[in-house]
Write an enzyme that holds these catalytic residues in place. Sequence first.
Site, PDB file in Angstrom:
ATOM      1  N   VAL A  92       0.695  -1.159  -0.074  1.00  0.00           N
ATOM      2  CA  VAL A  92      -0.121  -0.051  -0.015  1.00  0.00           C
ATOM      3  C   VAL A  92       0.893   1.233  -0.140  1.00  0.00           C
ATOM      4  O   VAL A  92       0.260   2.310  -0.105  1.00  0.00           O
ATOM      5  CB  VAL A  92      -1.021   0.055   1.289  1.00  0.00           C
ATOM      6  CG1 VAL A  92      -1.994  -1.140   1.280  1.00  0.00           C
ATOM      7  CG2 VAL A  92      -0.288  -0.091   2.530  1.00  0.00           C
ATOM      8  N   THR A 135       5.347  -0.535   2.608  1.00  0.00           N
ATOM      9  CA  THR A 135       4.329  -0.740   3.594  1.00  0.00           C
ATOM     10  C   THR A 135       3.086  -1.645   3.008  1.00  0.00           C
ATOM     11  O   THR A 135       2.760  -1.468   1.783  1.00  0.00           O
ATOM     12  CB  THR A 135       3.351   0.411   4.247  1.00  0.00           C
ATOM     13  OG1 THR A 135       4.707   1.390   4.796  1.00  0.00           O
ATOM     14  CG2 THR A 135       2.527   0.350   5.138  1.00  0.00           C
ATOM     15  N   ASP A 174      10.334  15.864  10.185  1.00  0.00           N
ATOM     16  CA  ASP A 174      10.203  15.827   8.871  1.00  0.00           C
ATOM     17  C   ASP A 174       8.393  16.182   8.894  1.00  0.00           C
ATOM     18  O   ASP A 174       7.722  15.241   8.228  1.00  0.00           O
ATOM     19  CB  ASP A 174      10.368  14.645   8.402  1.00  0.00           C
ATOM     20  CG  ASP A 174      10.347  14.602   6.930  1.00  0.00           C
ATOM     21  OD1 ASP A 174      10.362  15.539   6.179  1.00  0.00           O
ATOM     22  OD2 ASP A 174      10.185  13.211   6.472  1.00  0.00           O
TER      23      ASP A 174
END
Length: 594
Positions: free
Chosen positions: A148, A156, A270
């Site tokens: 995904v 992932t 981030d």
Amino acid sequence: MGHCYSRNISTVDDDDEIPSATAQLPHRSHQNHHQTSSSSSIPQSPATSEVNPYNISPFQSPLPAGVAPSPARTPGRKFKWPFPPPSPAKPIMAALRRRRGTAPHPRDGPIPEDSEAGGSGGGIGERLDKNFGFAKNFEGKYELGREVGRGHFGHTCWAKAKKGKIKGQTVAVKIISKSKMTSALSIEDVRREVKLLKALSGHSHMVKFYDVFEDSDNVFVVMELCEGGELLDSILARGGRYPEAEAKRILVQILSATAFFHLQGVVHRDLKPENFLFTSKNEDAVLKVIDFGLSDYARFDQRLNDVVGSAYYVAPEVLHRSYSTEADIWSIGVISYILLCGSRPFYGRTESAIFRCVLRANPNFDDLPWPSISPIAKDFVKRLLNKDHRKRMTAAQALAHPWLRDENPGLLLDFSIYKLVKSYIRASPFRRAALKSLSKAIPEEELVFLKAQFMLLEPEDGGLHLHNFTTALTRYATDAMIESRLPDILNMMQPLAHKKLDFEEFCAASVSVYQLEALEEWEQIATVAFEHFESEGSRAISVQELAEEMSLGPNAYPLLKDWIRSLDGKLNFLGYAKFLHGVTVRSSSSRPMR
């Protein structure tokens, strides 16, 4: 993880005039580190303009395809240098190469020695230990499904739990390839990311951590499955920007998570729309922060210096290699700007150009749609995007900003209060008198926040003792807070064991001079404060004593003379304002408050 790499582009000079050629904008890249994003087509914005042929940065635009950001968003200023300027992108690229263990770009000359090419561990001939000590039976507990999302270190996948407490539940599994861990830094990043996910998992806007496994080839991090897609996709689906009311709902969730992990002594490093996921595709879906691969512990007495992050969201002090949690607040300011107007506050054709804009240009609040956005919303964004990190709001303060107040965001303890109180009780009596006068001129909006923080510390008999600060910090503590050693600050607050701070003195101890200076009414605040100081706390002070108060040497004496009235030897208005602003707090070994 971080994306501050650049492409080798030799045909475009940052300072050249822009030709009139046209080219296709790059497509939005789905390099999600955690979940998949919606692949539905993005509606064309009505505010389209000629396609920008110079959007050649690998950092994806938050605008829909075909929408060229106005050059006025970040003024195309010409930075003239006597010599070619050093590239601000180089430290980021070098830092990421060290983390990833990749070799630098080829260069002329001899092949470097092993010690030069090896980075921070893991060089030629050095064997890296990639055994993390995690459980080994991943396949026995989870059934792996489709991919995904994909990132630099791995990908992932969707998975289903076969046994255990979450049996039958669908989860996301981040699979990190050990073959990509080619440096000691990259291995430590994975270890720290898992540790942080475990510690921070309990918050409602943090992605849930379930388990971690490893085999000889991969690390498997099992997390909550968020199926609503990235915040970036949601921005694009709305034509590039959010209505003000919806933007507030998003920002409250972002700030709530940020205030929580900042209190634990963690800086994300981030924060960007790609690293926020919705739990479902419903309109009221919860937003969760992901990807702590570049995160680190921000100890109260230290500054971080490694340059990491994503170019459009990186704070000025990160480029200056001295930063802490305030860098995340800058990133949220960039996200806020994008949410409200659909354009980036800082833009450049290369990473170096972006960084120069971050360091030198100011965001544009004059062009459309800013005239239609409320002044209080603009004030909110401006107070996040202050280039002086000391003048930015904290995440907890941002949640208390008047623009967000009708969202009932709730309040979290602000660790900056601890740092300010620690400095106050270690300051000289003269400095404390100046701060007490300043606290009597604090605007009502700022007093609301301080009153809320005072109550979170649960005062007894109208005041605060050391144990109130200790108990409050313990109430919010996680393993991350212990790792970041934030509770160590309590050792420096020992004078409070024998003294009580009432609310008036708490305000004096907790007020940030720098944040007040960022307000439009600062001159009025300072004037009122000086009047209080004149009538209550001022006294004659010599140039030598003032220099000692401010930790300055004899070279500063001529300057300090202008701050003292010859008539009575007291500070004049300029001297009072400068004294508040300057380096006035003594070292931790200075005499405590009496």
